[in-house]
Write an enzyme that holds these catalytic residues in place. Structure first.
Site, PDB file in Angstrom:
ATOM      1  N   PRO A   8      -3.281  -6.045  -5.620  1.00  0.00           N
ATOM      2  CA  PRO A   8      -2.796  -4.902  -4.843  1.00  0.00           C
ATOM      3  C   PRO A   8      -3.245  -5.035  -3.390  1.00  0.00           C
ATOM      4  CG  PRO A   8      -4.128  -4.242  -6.765  1.00  0.00           C
ATOM      5  CD  PRO A   8      -4.365  -5.698  -6.533  1.00  0.00           C
ATOM      6  N   ASP A   9      -2.679  -4.210  -2.529  1.00  0.00           N
ATOM      7  CA  ASP A   9      -3.089  -4.238  -1.127  1.00  0.00           C
ATOM      8  C   ASP A   9      -4.537  -3.746  -1.002  1.00  0.00           C
ATOM      9  OD1 ASP A   9      -1.715  -4.389   1.787  1.00  0.00           O
ATOM     10  OD2 ASP A   9      -3.300  -2.869   1.757  1.00  0.00           O
ATOM     11  N   TRP A  20       0.808  -1.229   0.000  1.00  0.00           N
ATOM     12  CA  TRP A  20       0.000   0.000   0.000  1.00  0.00           C
ATOM     13  C   TRP A  20       0.834   1.269   0.000  1.00  0.00           C
ATOM     14  CZ3 TRP A  20       2.000   2.271   4.202  1.00  0.00           C
ATOM     15  CH2 TRP A  20       2.477   1.423   5.223  1.00  0.00           C
ATOM     16  N   ASN A  21       2.137   1.180   0.297  1.00  0.00           N
ATOM     17  CA  ASN A  21       2.857   2.416   0.627  1.00  0.00           C
ATOM     18  C   ASN A  21       3.095   3.330  -0.571  1.00  0.00           C
ATOM     19  OD1 ASN A  21       4.748   0.589  -0.389  1.00  0.00           O
ATOM     20  ND2 ASN A  21       6.403   1.502   0.774  1.00  0.00           N
ATOM     21  N   GLU A  40      10.942  -7.957  -3.219  1.00  0.00           N
ATOM     22  CA  GLU A  40      11.417  -6.632  -2.797  1.00  0.00           C
ATOM     23  C   GLU A  40      10.895  -6.429  -1.384  1.00  0.00           C
ATOM     24  OE1 GLU A  40      13.358  -4.962  -4.715  1.00  0.00           O
ATOM     25  OE2 GLU A  40      13.033  -5.903  -6.651  1.00  0.00           O
ATOM     26  N   LEU A  41      11.790  -6.468  -0.394  1.00  0.00           N
ATOM     27  CA  LEU A  41      11.319  -6.580   0.991  1.00  0.00           C
ATOM     28  C   LEU A  41      11.729  -5.375   1.844  1.00  0.00           C
ATOM     29  CD1 LEU A  41      12.141 -10.385   1.311  1.00  0.00           C
ATOM     30  CD2 LEU A  41      10.048  -9.318   0.467  1.00  0.00           C
ATOM     31  N   GLY A  82       6.796  -6.279  -0.417  1.00  0.00           N
ATOM     32  CA  GLY A  82       6.133  -6.202   0.886  1.00  0.00           C
ATOM     33  C   GLY A  82       7.113  -6.535   1.986  1.00  0.00           C
ATOM     34  N   SER A  83       6.588  -7.068   3.068  1.00  0.00           N
ATOM     35  CA  SER A  83       7.437  -7.301   4.236  1.00  0.00           C
ATOM     36  C   SER A  83       8.296  -8.561   4.056  1.00  0.00           C
ATOM     37  CB  SER A  83       6.564  -7.449   5.476  1.00  0.00           C
ATOM     38  OG  SER A  83       5.741  -8.583   5.331  1.00  0.00           O
ATOM     39  N   CYS A  89      10.254   1.863   1.637  1.00  0.00           N
ATOM     40  CA  CYS A  89      11.200   0.769   1.875  1.00  0.00           C
ATOM     41  C   CYS A  89      12.642   1.263   1.889  1.00  0.00           C
ATOM     42  CB  CYS A  89      11.022  -0.314   0.837  1.00  0.00           C
ATOM     43  SG  CYS A  89      11.196   0.285  -0.848  1.00  0.00           S
TER      44      CYS A  89
END
Ligand code: NAD
Length: 542
Positions: free
Chosen positions: A207-208, A182-183, A279-280, A257-258, A313
């Site tokens: 998507p989120d 979402w960021n 991509e974390l 994401g995380s 990130c």
């Protein structure tokens, strides 16, 4: 107040206390025009009849009820995408690149509408939303203009000169699953998908849940740019269920994401023997060396730390400053931070916007409270500001942070930075490399060559010298991604598109077989081959 003519939005600047749902509360009003929202949400593949309510971090204004997808809907989305991909892969690279360039122009033309929607859904500052538009335009142009360089078949040296012709083709993977956070709702919705489409793939995007409308508008722009509508499918729903179904059907997964979720995605992909890029998260270090331009570094630090309210990130959460400039730097950084304009609104004047949700606010508050309880000092900030918006938190600088505190090594993903003094550059490099992450770093020095030499010792996928993150992020030819637990694979550059292809080698033999000829014995053939190998080595052949 900015213009909302495209979204039909009501006054976004007013703060109400909500949450209220106009479906059940006649006094509540949607922030967006209903017909406009319906024109976006109809693109979700959904037969469940279920919806999820989305409210804005700006005054908790209700925005939409987004249809939810079941695992069967995800399967249907993949079936549709697979049919569309077969004919898309047969189109020319030039046609695909032309669609990407039309998308480039549409993004710039429709930026007000895009920015309005991003700000409504995320609560971020308008300038941060604009950077999403700019990042996508850069990405579209870069890949469209370099398409042949990456995707054309390439001749390579064959086994025998003149006798063996060998070439490498780039074959699309098929249907790529893209799971995004979402960021950066706009940028993350499209930036990884563009090269996937260009390489001849279809996409199913998840998507989120908090930022579906932006992702749906992005999908609509793809249609308008001339990509076949079925080529890009959008599904919606909870991560474990719908994201899990993406992993179950995709030919390749691109996840942002995380780190915790990335690990699960990798496990799912391993079971199916499909590739993925991850991509974390990060706990990114910024180094201010003794010869840095202190004012420039302090200005850069406000962007490095507080862009997108730290929900970025590649933003910096650890600041290491040389002894010689520590006091001057801290004074300058604190005063610049205190001068920032905060808010949850659509105004261009906001320097730092809102956090997106109560969950984000809870994490940020917990990290600051934990640090203070264990002895850290708040140099500025440290407070929730409900007077400005339900999830606004002040830009916060902490000193005296130690390893027992949550914010020492864990990603806060908010507007909070710990500042540390260092005495030698070796020590600074060691501390920057501490921990499990390795996403982005920033080094400030008047001697750029020295900065680049130190960069080589930092275990991060990107390092910016005299910039925060924008220099690497905006250099589209340079790969972007994480070392260690910050990720696997890269977006941008050649790696960012080749990940969506399989290499296929085709070799054609002529005149002579790769076998004994003219009744030659195997022993004689081995001698002839050995002589040929020696000659080829003498000729310097690869
Ligand atoms: P998250 O991992 O919770 O969610 C990301 C996406 O994964 C969402 O779409 C979510 O619905 C989905 N998801 C959640 N659980 C899932 C599961 N079990 N299976 C499949 N999908 C699932 O991350 P977040 O908190 O929303 O995003 C913030 C994180 O993203 C931060 O750690 C940040 O550093 C990272 N991030 C990294 C980059 C990068 O380029 N390296 C960019 C942006 C954000």
């Amino acid at each position: 107040m900015s213009e909302h003519s495209h979204t039909g939005a009501s006054s976004g600047g007013s703060i109400s206390d909500g949450p209220a749902d106009p479906e059940h509360d006649s006094t509540a009003a949607y922030g967006l025009d209903r017909a406009y929202v319906a024109s976006l949400t109809r693109r979700v593949v959904s037969t469940t009849g279920e919806t999820a309510a989305v409210a804005s971090p700006i005054g908790r204004t209700p925005l939409a009820h987004v249809p939810q997808s079941s695992p069967a809907d995800v399967a249907e989305a993949f079936a549709r995408a697979r049919r569309a991909q077969a004919s898309w892969a047969a189109t020319s690279i030039d046609d695909r690149a032309a669609a990407l360039l039309r998308l480039h122009d549409l993004l710039l033309d429709r930026q007000d509408e895009l920015i309005d929607l991003v700000v409504w859904e995320s609560g971020k500052a308008r300038k941060d939303a604009y950077l999403e538009v700019a990042h996508l335009a850069l990405t579209a142009r870069y890949y469209a203009r370099t398409a042949h360089e990456h995707l054309d078949s390439v001749r390579v040296g064959g086994m025998f000169p003149l006798l063996t012709r060998a070439e490498v083709n780039r074959v699309p993977k098929g249907v790529v699953g893209i799971i995004s956070p979402w960021n950066y709702p706009l940028s993350m919705a499209l930036c990884d998908g563009m090269p996937a489409l260009l390489a001849g793939n279809a996409v199913v995007a998840k998507p989120d849940a908090q930022t579906m409308l932006t992702a749906l508008l992005a999908a609509q722009l793809l249609d308008e740019a001339g990509f076949p509508p079925e080529l890009w499918q959008v599904v919606a729903g909870p991560g474990p269920e719908v994201g899990g179904a993406i992993v179950a059907h995709a030919d390749y997964v691109c996840f942002t994401g995380s780190t915790a979720t990335g690990r699960k995605i990798a496990q799912g992909c391993a079971d199916r023997l499909i590739g993925c890029s991850l991509e974390l998260g990060g706990k990114n270090p910024m180094l201010v060396l003794r010869d840095a331009d202190v004012q420039r570094a302090a200005e850069g630090a406000t962007r490095a730390v507080f862009s997108n309210a730290g929900q970025l990130c590649v933003s910096m959460e650890r600041l290491f400053v040389a002894d010689q400039v520590y006091d001057r730097f801290v004074d300058a950084f604190v005063s610049r931070t205190q001068a920032m304009t905060l808010g949850a609104s659509h105004e261009w004047s906001v320097d730092m916007g809102s956090l997106i949700s109560q969950a984000q606010l809870d994490t940020v508050t917990a990290h600051v409270e934990d640090a203070v309880a264990k002895g850290a000092h708040v140099l500025t900030g440290g407070r929730h500001r409900p007077d400005l918006g339900p999830f606004v938190f002040e830009p916060t600088i902490l000193e005296g942070v130690s390893a027992d505190m949550e914010c020492f090594g864990k990603e806060t993903f908010g507007p909070v930075v710990s500042i540390y003094r260092f005495h030698s550059e070796d020590e600074a490099v060691d501390r920057a490399n501490d921990g499990q992450y390795g996403l982005n770093a920033s080094i400030w020095t008047r001697d750029a060559a020295r900065g680049r030499a130190i960069a080589r010792r930092i275990k991060c996928g990107t390092v910016n010298v005299n910039e925060a993150y924008g220099a690497t992020f905006g250099s589209l030819g340079a790969p972007m991604g994480g070392m260690r637990e910050s990720g696997m694979g890269r977006r941008q550059g050649a790696e960012g598109i080749l990940r969506y292809t399989e290499s296929q080698s085709v070799a054609t033999q002529r005149l002579m077989p790769i076998a004994p000829m003219f009744g030659m014995s195997e022993e004689t053939n081995a001698k002839v081959m050995t002589a040929a190998l020696r000659v080829l080595n003498k000729l310097g052949r690869a």
